[in-house]
Design an enzyme around this catalytic site. Structure first.
Site: not given
Ligand code: BG6
Length: 468
Positions: A145, A175, A179, A232, A237, A336
């Site tokens: 992504k 991803h 999870k 993002d 996600h 964030k």
């Molecule tokens: C990523 C984002 O895909 O997912 C990040 O680009 C983010 O900014 C992250 O921090 C969060 O996923 P995880 O599984 O690392 O908590």
């Protein structure tokens, strides 16, 4: 064993022959931080697997350089012992040039996967440079992504991929679909008569999907300052999580039924009230301390261009226009540099229509939470009070779901290496996610929604509703 195998969802079964995994962008941060630790963990968990890893990149690296990175990354996931089952080589290549790609892919046989761990523009250029003739038979193409940068570019990339390989061989990586807790929503919903009949607008008032992080920019300005929190996290996600929470029950968890059910949700989703201005918020952090560690203002982070007005916290509310969900707000928020790393799906049930006269206290609706991290679940109910049974009190039942054997990335990677696209985003869904978001992105670029500020280490801007 991966979840895909454990649940018998896969097609592949055991694979003792080495799979060839070619990583485009092998020298990059994504490869060392996420992909390689996941590969190490996968190999550690599945002793029958062997992988021939070919790293490709523009840098002048030797095999030894890549080996060092692999060693370090495997150590990060406690899987150094798996090193003996991976054969490592590095090939300096410009993946946007057909000649380089041809040389890289020549003579490969068996199960081959190409992982594009590169920015979207480079991935698109590499797909243009690839031709069906130079691709090994049955090759899997895995793309990180963001998939494209808007609906049109995602559509164009899909069209190009369709010229190269059948859709079942394309893996658009998200991803969050790997999870454990995202997948646990399926079990909780579909294997409990207690929940499934209540899983609609009849009984549910609202759903929130929140993913707040303490992490700041982490040196990723080159990517993040163009994407922002909305693209993002929400574009990819959180919309996928929404789709899993809201999908109709599929007959099977194979890739056709499962992905059609999640795509149907996305097709029915729009911004709440078709009004992107009143249904979205954005903000960015200013200097502050997160867990005692001082962070600069986002605009002072190296590589950030303040003129881009990139948000680091985003929220939008959506509606799913179908019989099950019409009228139920689904609010997605992610940010964030926040103090409170709330990462959960919150399902808010309606209160009962009538509480018997004589019972006092609040009879607020039940709240079911799936915590995306750590993987837990809880249900808040009204029960008779401990002291006075005629006064209602809130009680919480909770369960530890466990993080699963595999990291989310390892789960996704296992699907790619086994050729099972169950946990990857289908072509139409990738386009839908852009279509859903576009009105908000347009309103923001016209300046119709103010860019608010919050101190790093705070809970977000004053005045934003607390969602938990
Ligand atoms: C990523 C984002 O895909 O997912 C990040 O680009 C983010 O900014 C992250 O921090 C969060 O996923 P995880 O599984 O690392 O908590």
């Amino acid at each position: 064993m991966s979840l895909v195998e454990a649940h018998g969802w896969g097609y592949g079964g055991r694979m003792d022959a080495a799979t060839t995994l070619i990583i485009f962008g092998a020298t990059g941060d994504l490869t060392s931080r996420l992909l390689l630790p996941a590969l190490g963990q996968l190999l550690a968990t599945e002793p029958h697997r062997r992988v021939r890893l070919i790293g490709a990149g523009i840098e002048d690296w030797a095999d030894e350089d890549l080996k060092k990175v692999v060693q370090k990354s495997f150590a990060a996931s406690d899987s150094e012992a798996s090193l003996e089952r991976v054969e490592i080589s590095y090939r300096q290549s410009d993946i946007t040039k057909t000649a380089d790609l041809k040389a890289l892919l020549k003579g490969l046989s068996g199960q081959v996967a190409l992982y594009f761990a590169v920015p979207p523009a480079v991935a698109a250029a590499a797909c243009e440079a690839l031709t069906p003739e130079i691709l090994p038979d049955g090759v899997m193409l895995a793309l990180e992504k963001p998939f494209g940068t808007n609906e049109q570019s995602a559509h164009a990339l899909n069209a190009r991929l369709a010229e190269l390989v059948p859709e079942k061989q394309v893996f658009r990586v998200d991803h969050f679909l790997g999870k454990s807790t995202t997948l646990n929503v399926l079990g909780a919903r579909f294997a409990n008569r207690l929940l499934e009949p209540l899983w609609s607008a009849e009984s549910i008032d609202a759903v929130d999907v929140i993913y707040n992080e303490k992490l700041g920019l982490e040196g990723r300005a080159g990517y993040y300052d163009h994407a922002g929190a909305f693209v993002d996290m929400i574009q990819s996600h959180l919309l996928q999580v929404l789709a899993v929470v809201a999908m109709e029950q599929p007959a099977t968890l194979d890739e056709t039924d499962f992905r059609e059910a999640t795509s149907a949700v996305l097709r029915a989703t729009t911004v709440w009230g078709d009004d992107p201005v009143s249904s979205s918020r954005r903000a960015r952090y200013t200097a502050g301390a997160v867990d005692g560690v001082q962070k600069p203002s986002y605009v002072d982070e190296p590589g950030v261009d303040p003129k881009r007005a990139t948000e680091t916290l985003a929220e939008a509310t959506f509606e799913i226009h179908n019989a099950r969900w019409a009228g139920v707000p689904f609010t997605l928020r992610s940010g964030k540099a926040l103090s409170d790393p709330v990462r959960e799906v919150v399902v808010r049930f309606k209160p009962v229509r009538h509480v018997p006269v004589g019972l006092t206290g609040s009879a607020a609706g039940a709240i079911l939470r799936f915590y995306l991290a750590p993987d837990e679940m809880s249900l808040e109910l009204n029960l008779n009070g401990a002291d006075d049974p005629f006064v209602l009190e809130r009680a919480t039942l909770s369960a530890d779901l466990g993080a699963g054997q595999l990291l989310a990335y390892a789960e996704v990677l296992s699907g790619i290496l086994d050729g099972d696209p169950l946990l990857s985003v289908r072509a139409d869904a990738a386009e839908q996610c852009w279509r859903i978001l576009q009105p908000v992105l347009d309103a923001w670029s016209r300046g119709e929604v103010p860019l608010e500020e919050y101190d790093a280490g705070s809970r977000g801007p004053d005045g934003w509703p607390v969602r938990r």
